[in-house]
Scaffold this motif. Sequence first.
Motif, PDB file in Angstrom:
ATOM      1  N   ARG A 181       0.810  -1.204   0.024  1.00  0.00           N
ATOM      2  CA  ARG A 181      -0.052   0.020   0.172  1.00  0.00           C
ATOM      3  C   ARG A 181       0.945   1.339  -0.107  1.00  0.00           C
ATOM      4  N   GLU A 182       0.344   2.252  -0.756  1.00  0.00           N
ATOM      5  CA  GLU A 182       1.220   3.446  -0.646  1.00  0.00           C
ATOM      6  C   GLU A 182      -0.017   4.770  -0.775  1.00  0.00           C
ATOM      7  N   ASP A 183      -0.208   5.286   0.175  1.00  0.00           N
ATOM      8  CA  ASP A 183      -1.407   6.263   0.469  1.00  0.00           C
ATOM      9  C   ASP A 183      -2.533   5.497   0.061  1.00  0.00           C
ATOM     10  N   ARG A 184      -3.351   6.106  -0.878  1.00  0.00           N
ATOM     11  CA  ARG A 184      -4.435   5.575  -1.270  1.00  0.00           C
ATOM     12  C   ARG A 184      -4.607   4.589  -2.519  1.00  0.00           C
ATOM     13  N   SER A 185      -3.337   4.319  -2.948  1.00  0.00           N
ATOM     14  CA  SER A 185      -3.057   3.711  -4.094  1.00  0.00           C
ATOM     15  C   SER A 185      -2.238   2.293  -3.697  1.00  0.00           C
ATOM     16  N   TRP A 186      -1.755   1.673  -4.575  1.00  0.00           N
ATOM     17  CA  TRP A 186      -0.900   0.613  -4.464  1.00  0.00           C
ATOM     18  C   TRP A 186       0.469   0.561  -5.345  1.00  0.00           C
ATOM     19  N   ILE A 187       1.490  -0.331  -4.798  1.00  0.00           N
ATOM     20  CA  ILE A 187       2.745  -0.222  -5.665  1.00  0.00           C
ATOM     21  C   ILE A 187       3.211  -1.690  -5.855  1.00  0.00           C
ATOM     22  N   VAL A 188       3.793  -1.916  -6.981  1.00  0.00           N
ATOM     23  CA  VAL A 188       4.453  -3.200  -7.142  1.00  0.00           C
ATOM     24  C   VAL A 188       5.666  -3.054  -6.266  1.00  0.00           C
TER      25      VAL A 188
END
Length: 223
Positions: free
Chosen positions: A57-64
């Motif tokens: 998770r990264e803030d309100r989004s996602w990251i690979v």
Amino acid sequence: MSQMTAIYEQLRDAILSLKMAPGERFSERSLESRFDGSRTPIRAALARLETDGLVAREDRSWIVTPISLDELEQAIEFRQVIEVEVVKLACSRAQHADIAFIEEILASCRGDESRAAWHRVGSDFHVELARLTNNGFYIRAVEDLMIRLSRARWLEVWTVEGRDRSWDEHHAILNFIREGRADEAAAAIACHIDGVRSRNIGSRLTDVPSHQVRGFSVVGKAS
């Protein structure tokens, strides 16, 4: 197969094959559109991928999850210890039928030039060696290592030369196990793992500028 499982497997394959690049950001909404699915199975799939260490998770989004050189070094160090012991045990516990089954796995990609097939067979080879020990702890450890190292291992099958090298080294290891030559098997797999490390982490993954151009996000510093 449930919708969650289907989404999980498709995302996992995309991440492990580098179709979704390390460091790439995405949202749950984008996945809803991509898979024409509801948010509940998508969130469940992402939670499972997060447990695998493939997304975060990264803030309100996602990251690979970026490829961490420090983590790769630790994983390979652990792998060296585990797989050396695996082949030693395999030399005393493997049955002829088990060896034949692994030979069939290796043969299945010989006429297939796709990197995906070679990558899959390479992972299966190491997991099946662990199964020869009849020890669930070794099996689970190697399965987890193959996932953790999967993206880096794609570099090993990127060229015909790399695929041929893997073919030769895998067969040499298997032949030593067939003949019960534990010391030679241990030396061969240690050399195999060290070679993968030096070629991929030592030269390719540390070439950060070229990988940034290809969309990679590599963090940490190899020792």
